[in-house]
Design a protein around this motif. Structure first.
Motif, PDB file in Angstrom:
ATOM      1  N   THR A 263       2.671 -47.708  28.382  1.00  0.00           N
ATOM      2  CA  THR A 263       4.031 -47.890  28.892  1.00  0.00           C
ATOM      3  C   THR A 263       4.433 -49.358  28.921  1.00  0.00           C
ATOM      4  OG1 THR A 263       3.247 -47.882  31.189  1.00  0.00           O
ATOM      5  CG2 THR A 263       4.002 -45.770  30.269  1.00  0.00           C
ATOM      6  N   HIS A 264       3.488 -50.233  29.290  1.00  0.00           N
ATOM      7  CA  HIS A 264       3.777 -51.679  29.337  1.00  0.00           C
ATOM      8  C   HIS A 264       2.458 -52.427  29.462  1.00  0.00           C
ATOM      9  CE1 HIS A 264       3.516 -50.420  33.512  1.00  0.00           C
ATOM     10  NE2 HIS A 264       3.493 -51.668  33.930  1.00  0.00           N
ATOM     11  N   TRP A 265       2.566 -53.766  29.359  1.00  0.00           N
ATOM     12  CA  TRP A 265       1.356 -54.576  29.194  1.00  0.00           C
ATOM     13  C   TRP A 265       0.847 -55.138  30.508  1.00  0.00           C
ATOM     14  CZ3 TRP A 265      -0.560 -52.793  25.159  1.00  0.00           C
ATOM     15  CH2 TRP A 265       0.220 -52.506  24.043  1.00  0.00           C
TER      16      TRP A 265
ATOM     17  N   GLY B 266      -2.429 -54.689  33.262  1.00  0.00           N
ATOM     18  CA  GLY B 266      -3.832 -54.281  33.176  1.00  0.00           C
ATOM     19  C   GLY B 266      -4.153 -52.929  33.764  1.00  0.00           C
ATOM     20  N   ASP B 267      -3.282 -52.410  34.640  1.00  0.00           N
ATOM     21  CA  ASP B 267      -3.529 -51.079  35.205  1.00  0.00           C
ATOM     22  C   ASP B 267      -2.987 -49.973  34.311  1.00  0.00           C
ATOM     23  OD1 ASP B 267      -0.973 -52.073  35.868  1.00  0.00           O
ATOM     24  OD2 ASP B 267      -0.775 -50.735  37.588  1.00  0.00           O
ATOM     25  N   HIS B 268      -2.450 -50.377  33.117  1.00  0.00           N
ATOM     26  CA  HIS B 268      -1.893 -49.384  32.186  1.00  0.00           C
ATOM     27  C   HIS B 268      -2.557 -49.423  30.808  1.00  0.00           C
ATOM     28  CE1 HIS B 268       1.400 -48.028  34.840  1.00  0.00           C
ATOM     29  NE2 HIS B 268       1.089 -49.172  35.404  1.00  0.00           N
ATOM     30  N   PHE B 269      -2.940 -50.638  30.348  1.00  0.00           N
ATOM     31  CA  PHE B 269      -3.625 -50.702  29.041  1.00  0.00           C
ATOM     32  C   PHE B 269      -5.115 -50.998  29.208  1.00  0.00           C
ATOM     33  CE2 PHE B 269      -2.840 -55.262  29.610  1.00  0.00           C
ATOM     34  CZ  PHE B 269      -4.008 -55.819  29.128  1.00  0.00           C
TER      35      PHE B 269
ATOM     36  N   GLY C 181       6.691 -44.565  33.557  1.00  0.00           N
ATOM     37  CA  GLY C 181       5.812 -45.730  33.684  1.00  0.00           C
ATOM     38  C   GLY C 181       6.079 -46.409  35.017  1.00  0.00           C
ATOM     39  N   ASP C 182       6.261 -47.727  34.983  1.00  0.00           N
ATOM     40  CA  ASP C 182       6.542 -48.486  36.213  1.00  0.00           C
ATOM     41  C   ASP C 182       7.996 -48.968  36.225  1.00  0.00           C
ATOM     42  OD1 ASP C 182       3.926 -48.061  36.861  1.00  0.00           O
ATOM     43  OD2 ASP C 182       3.307 -50.166  36.736  1.00  0.00           O
ATOM     44  N   LEU C 183       8.887 -48.213  35.625  1.00  0.00           N
ATOM     45  CA  LEU C 183      10.294 -48.605  35.556  1.00  0.00           C
ATOM     46  C   LEU C 183      10.819 -48.952  36.957  1.00  0.00           C
ATOM     47  CD1 LEU C 183      12.360 -48.557  33.085  1.00  0.00           C
ATOM     48  CD2 LEU C 183      13.406 -46.642  34.307  1.00  0.00           C
TER      49      LEU C 183
ATOM     50  N   HIS D 255       5.562 -45.067  39.569  1.00  0.00           N
ATOM     51  CA  HIS D 255       5.141 -46.475  39.705  1.00  0.00           C
ATOM     52  C   HIS D 255       4.172 -46.623  40.883  1.00  0.00           C
ATOM     53  CE1 HIS D 255       6.442 -51.030  39.967  1.00  0.00           C
ATOM     54  NE2 HIS D 255       5.160 -50.866  39.731  1.00  0.00           N
ATOM     55  N   HIS D 256       3.235 -45.709  40.949  1.00  0.00           N
ATOM     56  CA  HIS D 256       2.195 -45.727  41.994  1.00  0.00           C
ATOM     57  C   HIS D 256       2.773 -45.543  43.399  1.00  0.00           C
ATOM     58  CE1 HIS D 256       0.364 -47.453  38.477  1.00  0.00           C
ATOM     59  NE2 HIS D 256       1.039 -48.577  38.605  1.00  0.00           N
ATOM     60  N   GLY D 257       4.059 -45.220  43.480  1.00  0.00           N
ATOM     61  CA  GLY D 257       4.693 -45.118  44.802  1.00  0.00           C
ATOM     62  C   GLY D 257       5.040 -46.473  45.390  1.00  0.00           C
TER      63      GLY D 257
ATOM     64  N   ARG E 114      -4.620 -48.556  48.676  1.00  0.00           N
ATOM     65  CA  ARG E 114      -3.746 -49.537  49.302  1.00  0.00           C
ATOM     66  C   ARG E 114      -2.731 -50.045  48.276  1.00  0.00           C
ATOM     67  NH1 ARG E 114      -6.837 -54.248  51.830  1.00  0.00           N
ATOM     68  NH2 ARG E 114      -7.963 -52.628  52.937  1.00  0.00           N
ATOM     69  N   LYS E 115      -2.227 -49.150  47.497  1.00  0.00           N
ATOM     70  CA  LYS E 115      -1.212 -49.490  46.490  1.00  0.00           C
ATOM     71  C   LYS E 115      -0.225 -48.334  46.434  1.00  0.00           C
ATOM     72  CE  LYS E 115      -0.656 -50.767  41.626  1.00  0.00           C
ATOM     73  NZ  LYS E 115      -1.356 -50.930  40.348  1.00  0.00           N
ATOM     74  N   GLY E 116       0.987 -48.612  46.839  1.00  0.00           N
ATOM     75  CA  GLY E 116       2.015 -47.585  46.831  1.00  0.00           C
ATOM     76  C   GLY E 116       1.935 -46.682  48.051  1.00  0.00           C
TER      77      GLY E 116
HETATM   78 ZN   LIG Z   1       1.273 -50.148  37.286  1.00  0.00          ZN
END
Ligand SMILES: [Zn+2]
Length: 372
Positions: free
Chosen positions: A87-89, A91-94, A210-212, A237-239, A264-266
């Motif tokens: 979806t985008h560059w 590190g938690d996606h590629f 993705g994380d739009l 987007h992970h909330g 601890r994310k979202g």
């Molecule tokens: Zn992300």
């Protein structure tokens, strides 16, 4: 009468009567893989063709996350990944891409184009590693309005590189009443570039953006709602609270949302309030308990797929504030042990089942006759 004679005769002779064979129901299966607040979502069509959206985290987590994606691929009987959208560059996606490509053939690589948020790891990956990996496959830069070929599914790109579709989808395009109260958000440079996809399987509809971020949600959904409604909203987007505005979430009217958050994310209160008040939402499912929700905002544990390695003996009622990006906050509770996915099995009539692989809890969502 004739049937009952036959039945009696069959009983007397101990013969099994022929019965109508149940017709196997072919489902679209979606595995939301736990990659610890990253993203990896695997679609497997009844045809056996597949679409993976993102490959989890980088660094030391890449092996773990590639292995977790492989577990889902094996469960689905895959011997290759037909399409991979990054979806985008970030590190938690590629992050797990190279590790995954070493484990299973990937035929088609799709992304939004160049990285627009300079970062050493992403830039080095794009210069040195990615071209070598996709050199023997097909590489496509996604364009809004373009389709990705997955036999049995309709996969439409609705956002990419900061551009959204300009035409409403068939049946959509009505005024979006949430636009007038929209508050612009802030964001980094890469999240708004996310490749977003809208997937239909018969009457079943789902979307993964993705994380739009909020401002792009507004561009996609205002002044008219170009998407319409969906059955399942994926990703979120992970909330995180830089995304998930009402113009998107409430206007899409998802029956089910599946949030790829971390411990601890979202899951911050603002996002949870938006979700819990979303018209028509039947259930929110989460990849993890989130300390940012606390018990005040979380859903019941039966809808949550993963717990930390050291099981929480208690969870605070009050949410804790999200640590600022790049801060020296203490590490979130780790989860490197057994990971569980949330699986959606969708049918062409629009009905679907969601299953929590940790506890086996499964819920049926019957086809709705009232939705367009
Ligand atoms: Zn992300």
């Amino acid at each position: 009468m004739r049937a009952s004679i036959a039945f009696s005769l069959a009983l007397a002779l101990g013969v099994a009567l022929p019965r109508a064979q149940p017709v196997p129901v072919k489902t679209l299966d979606i595995y939301v893989v736990d990659v610890e607040g990253g993203n990896a979502t695997l679609f497997v069509a009844p045809s056996g063709e597949s679409l993976l959206i993102d490959t989890g985290n980088s660094g030391v987590a890449a092996v773990r996350d590639a292995d977790r994606i492989m577990a889902a691929a094996r469960a689905a009987g895959l011997t290759r990944i037909d399409n991979l959208i990054t979806t985008h560059w970030h590190g938690d996606h590629f992050g797990g891409l190279a590790e995954l490509a070493a484990r299973i053939p990937i035929r088609h690589f799709i992304d939004h184009g160049p990285n627009v948020q300079p970062a050493a790891a992403a830039d080095e990956f794009l210069q040195k590693t990615y071209p070598q990996i996709h050199a023997k496959a097909v590489h496509t830069v996604a364009k809004p309005g373009a389709r990705i070929s997955v036999a049995g599914l309709d996969v439409l790109v609705v956002t990419s590189a900061g551009v959204t579709i300009t035409e409403a989808l068939p049946g959509a395009g009505g005024a979006n009443r949430y636009c007038s109260s929209f508050t612009p958000g802030s964001n980094n440079a890469e999240d708004p570039m996310s490749v977003g996809t809208y997937v239909t399987f018969g009457r079943f509809r789902t979307i993964h953006l993705g994380d739009l971020t909020k401002n792009k949600e507004f561009e996609l959904m205002c002044p008219s709602n170009r998407i319409g409604t969906v059955d399942v909203l994926l990703g979120l987007h992970h909330g995180v609270d830089t995304s998930n505005s009402e113009v998107l979430v409430h206007a899409l009217r998802p029956r089910v949302a599946i949030m790829n958050n971390g411990t601890r994310k979202g899951g911050q209160p603002e996002v949870m309030k938006t979700l819990h008040s979303s018209p028509g939402l039947e259930d929110l499912w989460q990849m993890h308990f989130s300390q940012l929700s606390g018990q005040e905002y979380t859903v019941p544990g039966m809808f949550i797929a993963n717990v930390p390695d050291e099981p929480l003996v208690a969870m605070a009622v009050a949410p804790i504030p999200a640590p600022p990006p790049g801060s020296a906050a203490p590490a979130a509770p780790a989860h490197d042990g057994t990971a569980y996915w949330i699986k959606v099995s969708a049918r062409t009539d629009g009905s679907f089942t969601v299953t929590n692989a940790r506890n086996g809890f499964s819920k049926q969502y019957v086809a709705s006759s009232t939705r367009n």
